[in-house]
Every structure is written in C-alpha cells, then in structure tokens.
Design an enzyme around this catalytic site. Structure first.
Site, PDB file in Angstrom:
ATOM      1  N   THR A 172       6.635  -7.901   4.576  1.00  0.00           N
ATOM      2  CA  THR A 172       5.995  -7.763   5.883  1.00  0.00           C
ATOM      3  C   THR A 172       4.505  -8.000   5.688  1.00  0.00           C
ATOM      4  O   THR A 172       3.829  -7.201   5.032  1.00  0.00           O
ATOM      5  CB  THR A 172       6.203  -6.348   6.462  1.00  0.00           C
ATOM      6  N   LYS A 183       0.036   0.357   7.125  1.00  0.00           N
ATOM      7  CA  LYS A 183      -0.233  -1.071   6.862  1.00  0.00           C
ATOM      8  C   LYS A 183       0.237  -1.916   8.059  1.00  0.00           C
ATOM      9  O   LYS A 183      -0.478  -2.791   8.536  1.00  0.00           O
ATOM     10  CB  LYS A 183       0.525  -1.508   5.598  1.00  0.00           C
ATOM     11  N   LEU A 205       7.313  -8.495  -1.485  1.00  0.00           N
ATOM     12  CA  LEU A 205       6.127  -7.838  -2.046  1.00  0.00           C
ATOM     13  C   LEU A 205       5.488  -6.903  -1.014  1.00  0.00           C
ATOM     14  O   LEU A 205       5.788  -6.998   0.175  1.00  0.00           O
ATOM     15  CB  LEU A 205       5.123  -8.909  -2.495  1.00  0.00           C
ATOM     16  N   PRO A 206       4.591  -6.018  -1.471  1.00  0.00           N
ATOM     17  CA  PRO A 206       4.057  -5.008  -0.544  1.00  0.00           C
ATOM     18  C   PRO A 206       3.262  -5.572   0.649  1.00  0.00           C
ATOM     19  O   PRO A 206       3.529  -5.202   1.784  1.00  0.00           O
ATOM     20  CB  PRO A 206       3.153  -4.139  -1.431  1.00  0.00           C
ATOM     21  N   LYS A 223       8.131  -8.804  13.681  1.00  0.00           N
ATOM     22  CA  LYS A 223       8.139  -7.604  12.834  1.00  0.00           C
ATOM     23  C   LYS A 223       6.960  -6.686  13.170  1.00  0.00           C
ATOM     24  O   LYS A 223       7.103  -5.464  13.262  1.00  0.00           O
ATOM     25  CB  LYS A 223       8.103  -8.036  11.360  1.00  0.00           C
TER      26      LYS A 223
HETATM   27  P1  NAD Z   1       7.842  -1.456  -3.036  1.00  0.00           P
HETATM   28  O1  NAD Z   1       6.425  -1.083  -3.270  1.00  0.00           O
HETATM   29  O2  NAD Z   1       8.922  -0.476  -3.348  1.00  0.00           O
HETATM   30  O3  NAD Z   1       8.206  -2.819  -3.826  1.00  0.00           O
HETATM   31  C1  NAD Z   1       7.328  -3.886  -3.990  1.00  0.00           C
HETATM   32  C2  NAD Z   1       7.502  -4.379  -5.420  1.00  0.00           C
HETATM   33  O4  NAD Z   1       6.717  -5.546  -5.605  1.00  0.00           O
HETATM   34  C3  NAD Z   1       7.025  -3.371  -6.475  1.00  0.00           C
HETATM   35  O5  NAD Z   1       8.101  -3.068  -7.348  1.00  0.00           O
HETATM   36  C4  NAD Z   1       5.868  -4.089  -7.180  1.00  0.00           C
HETATM   37  O6  NAD Z   1       5.809  -3.802  -8.559  1.00  0.00           O
HETATM   38  C5  NAD Z   1       6.249  -5.535  -6.950  1.00  0.00           C
HETATM   39  N1  NAD Z   1       5.143  -6.474  -7.060  1.00  0.00           N
HETATM   40  C6  NAD Z   1       3.912  -6.434  -6.522  1.00  0.00           C
HETATM   41  N2  NAD Z   1       3.215  -7.543  -6.821  1.00  0.00           N
HETATM   42  C7  NAD Z   1       4.040  -8.307  -7.599  1.00  0.00           C
HETATM   43  C8  NAD Z   1       3.901  -9.586  -8.220  1.00  0.00           C
HETATM   44  N3  NAD Z   1       2.789 -10.294  -8.143  1.00  0.00           N
HETATM   45  N4  NAD Z   1       4.952 -10.059  -8.930  1.00  0.00           N
HETATM   46  C9  NAD Z   1       6.094  -9.363  -9.026  1.00  0.00           C
HETATM   47  N5  NAD Z   1       6.288  -8.152  -8.460  1.00  0.00           N
HETATM   48  C10 NAD Z   1       5.266  -7.638  -7.744  1.00  0.00           C
HETATM   49  O7  NAD Z   1       7.912  -1.897  -1.488  1.00  0.00           O
HETATM   50  P2  NAD Z   1       9.234  -2.038  -0.598  1.00  0.00           P
HETATM   51  O8  NAD Z   1       9.526  -0.745   0.084  1.00  0.00           O
HETATM   52  O9  NAD Z   1      10.279  -2.732  -1.410  1.00  0.00           O
HETATM   53  O10 NAD Z   1       8.669  -3.009   0.544  1.00  0.00           O
HETATM   54  C11 NAD Z   1       8.497  -4.395   0.308  1.00  0.00           C
HETATM   55  C12 NAD Z   1       8.120  -5.048   1.632  1.00  0.00           C
HETATM   56  O11 NAD Z   1       9.153  -4.806   2.601  1.00  0.00           O
HETATM   57  C13 NAD Z   1       6.830  -4.491   2.250  1.00  0.00           C
HETATM   58  O12 NAD Z   1       6.113  -5.542   2.820  1.00  0.00           O
HETATM   59  C14 NAD Z   1       7.337  -3.512   3.314  1.00  0.00           C
HETATM   60  O13 NAD Z   1       6.423  -3.350   4.387  1.00  0.00           O
HETATM   61  C15 NAD Z   1       8.621  -4.186   3.751  1.00  0.00           C
HETATM   62  N6  NAD Z   1       9.651  -3.295   4.298  1.00  0.00           N
HETATM   63  C16 NAD Z   1       9.916  -2.096   3.710  1.00  0.00           C
HETATM   64  C17 NAD Z   1      10.901  -1.281   4.254  1.00  0.00           C
HETATM   65  C18 NAD Z   1      11.231   0.068   3.638  1.00  0.00           C
HETATM   66  O14 NAD Z   1      11.951   0.856   4.270  1.00  0.00           O
HETATM   67  N7  NAD Z   1      10.753   0.367   2.427  1.00  0.00           N
HETATM   68  C19 NAD Z   1      11.621  -1.693   5.382  1.00  0.00           C
HETATM   69  C20 NAD Z   1      11.356  -2.942   5.931  1.00  0.00           C
HETATM   70  C21 NAD Z   1      10.370  -3.741   5.377  1.00  0.00           C
END
Ligand code: NAD
Length: 293
Positions: A95, A245, A64-65, A170
């Site tokens: 994260t 963030k 999740l975000p 992280k």
């Molecule tokens: P994203 O916003 O693309 O995906 C998050 C998903 O969670 C969304 O589709 C949203 O609809 C869903 N969501 C939110 N609340 C929810 C709930 N209660 N129930 C079900 N679904 C829910 O974000 P992302 O890029 O996939 O990143 C996710 C995590 O990974 C973050 O914490 C980010 O910091 C970390 N991260 C991202 C990257 C990257 O390159 N994008 C790399 C490493 C780590």
C-alpha cells in the site's frame, strides 16, 4: 510460473506460501533472516538479494511497508529495473502513494517492463486463508495475466482502472475504515457511559442504520467478540502505525488535488496522538481507548 516474491512479512509470507501451495516455484527475499527462514521451511526457495530472486522469474511481486521501500527496490542503483529481465511482469502489492505508484510504473515502462499496482484488503487472516480482495491498477492485458495468481491468494479481484488506480481505491477504503473505527468507538463509549452493555448495544446497532464492518466483524470494545484483536489485548491485526501511514497517504493525496477530507484529517490526528502515546504497535482498534483519553 517462476515467481520472485520480495517482502515476506505479515502479509507477504502467507501470500507467497499460497502461491507455493498452488504449485508455483517461488524465489523469496526479505531483509529479515527470520522471515526468510520461515519461508524456506515452508517450501520456498530463499535467495540472498532481491535481484537474485528476480533472476529467473517471469513474475516479480513486491509486498513492502511503504512508498520509500518500493522506490528503493525498483529505482535504486542496483534496483530491479536495472537488474531484472524486462520480460517479467512487475506486481506491487504494497500500500503506497498513488503518485509514487504511477511514477514507478512509468519508470518501469520506460525500461520495457509492464507493471501493475495491486494493493490488498483482508488483513493477515485473509492473506492466510487466500481470501484477500485485490484492487488492481494497470493495463487490462497485464491484469489478466496476473489474475490466475491473484485467484490463488484472494477471492475478489477488481480491475480499478489505469496505473495507480488500485492505490487510489485502497487509500479511499482505508480512510473510510479509519473513520469508521473512530466513529464506532465513539458511539460504543457513549452507550457504555450511559450504563449500556456494549454487546447489547453492538447487537442492536448491527441491525440498525449505524451498522458497518467494524461493528459487525471487528468490534473495538474488549469482550464483545471472540477472536478479534480487542479481545486479545489488541495484539496482531492491522497496526496503528500502518493505519496512520494510510491516513497520511490520504492527506497527501487530498492536498495534491485540493480535495477536502476534514474527517480523514481529524482521524489522522487522533491516530497520530495514539501512536505518540506509545500504541503504534497495537491493532488500530485500540484507538477505542484514545477516544476516551
Ligand atoms: P511487514 O512490516 O510485516 O512486512 C514487510 C516486510 O518487507 C518486512 O518483513 C521487511 O523486512 C520487508 N522489507 C522491507 N524492505 C525490503 C527490501 N528492500 N527487500 C526485501 N524485503 C524488505 O508489513 P505487512 O503487514 O506485511 O504489510 C505490507 C504492506 O501491506 C504494507 O504496505 C501494508 O500497509 C499493507 N497491508 C497490510 C495489511 C495488514 O493487515 N498487515 C493489510 C492490507 C495491506
């Protein structure tokens, strides 16, 4: 394994698909219907709530975000700690704040669940190619149980220490990355102001003491490298707002511990200015332009 995967966004969807490819039965849920549809199309079992997804699972993974989403998913009135089977292992790959991560894991433990934190590095490309690095915090026995799953989604799996340690690593890593991106951008800008070709400058610095991951693999100056966000209008990749963030997590963590992070804090302010200028949705390497502004 029967796995519930909650959060099928940029990272979660390809991670869940790699588990399906490995032969696991994956029950998925996301608040966004388009993400659920893409998951179903690729062979996943789409469910109408997180609790439904968790119903028959022995492993529950969340991606999740931010901290508040993780707290709501597990600790809310109808959250997973109240509805899921305590025999299932909980793995949070989001994260989030180390402090929140520890608090959620402690609440899980008090309800009879085992929980580990397992944030990742490697971006969306790593999630697709199953080459992520996992930084895992929790009891060794639980980490070992999850390891075969991590190996289907990633290449490097590290047990960092007790609950919350994965998030601590992280936060430190991403603070360093955010600083490196700004430092590299500043050096490239200075060279270009002197009339240097940024590619020649990058090639030389990559073989000198200024070398770093940004310079070698993620050059922020458009046209220096193919297939990086800077050469695609800064689209895709890792968003400015996600970096902001993570730098906010570093600041909060440092304040809690009275630790000094002057460069981390300055970097956070520069990314914040960049985000406020309407660039929050772009890849974080677009801060290359903020350096000049
Ligand atoms: P994203 O916003 O693309 O995906 C998050 C998903 O969670 C969304 O589709 C949203 O609809 C869903 N969501 C939110 N609340 C929810 C709930 N209660 N129930 C079900 N679904 C829910 O974000 P992302 O890029 O996939 O990143 C996710 C995590 O990974 C973050 O914490 C980010 O910091 C970390 N991260 C991202 C990257 C990257 O390159 N994008 C790399 C490493 C780590």
């Amino acid at each position: 394994m029967k796995i519930a995967f909650i959060g099928l966004g940029n990272m979660g969807l390809p991670m869940a698909l790699n588990l399906i490819k490995a032969g696991h039965q994956v029950f998925g849920f996301d608040l966004v219907q388009a993400q659920l549809d893409a998951f179903k199309e690729a062979g996943g079992i789409s469910m109408s709530s997180a609790s439904d997804a968790a119903l028959n699972a022995n492993i529950i993974i969340s991606m999740l975000p931010a901290s508040q989403h993780v707290e709501a998913l597990y600790l809310g009135d109808l959250g997973l700690l109240a509805t899921a089977n305590p025999k299932s292992l909980l793995i949070d790959c989001s994260t989030i704040s180390p402090k929140v991560s520890q608090a959620v894991a402690a609440a899980a433990k008090s309800r009879g669940f085992a929980m580990i934190d397992a944030p990742v590095s490697g971006g969306t490309a790593g999630a697709q190619a199953a080459t992520l690095t996992f930084m895992v915090g929790g009891d060794a026995v639980d980490v070992d149980l999850a390891r075969p799953l991590f190996e289907k989604m990633g290449k490097n799996i590290f047990h960092a220490g007790p609950s919350g340690s994965g998030q601590t690593v992280k936060v430190c890593n991403n603070m360093l990355l955010g600083i490196q991106m700004l430092g590299t951008s500043e050096a490239l800008r200075l060279g270009v102001a002197n009339g240097m070709d940024p590619k020649v400058l990058s090639d030389i610095m990559s073989k000198s003491s200024g070398r770093n991951w940004v310079l070698e693999l993620y050059n922020p100056c458009p046209g220096v490298m193919d297939n990086v966000p800077s050469s695609k209008g800064y689209a895709g990749g890792f968003g400015v707002d996600l970096m902001l963030k993570d730098l906010g997590l570093a600041t909060e963590n440092a304040e809690d511990l009275a630790a000094s992070i002057p460069l981390g804090e300055l970097s956070r302010k520069l990314y914040e200015m960049h985000s406020k200028a309407g660039k929050g949705h772009l890849d974080f390497s677009s801060v290359f332009n903020q350096v000049e502004d």
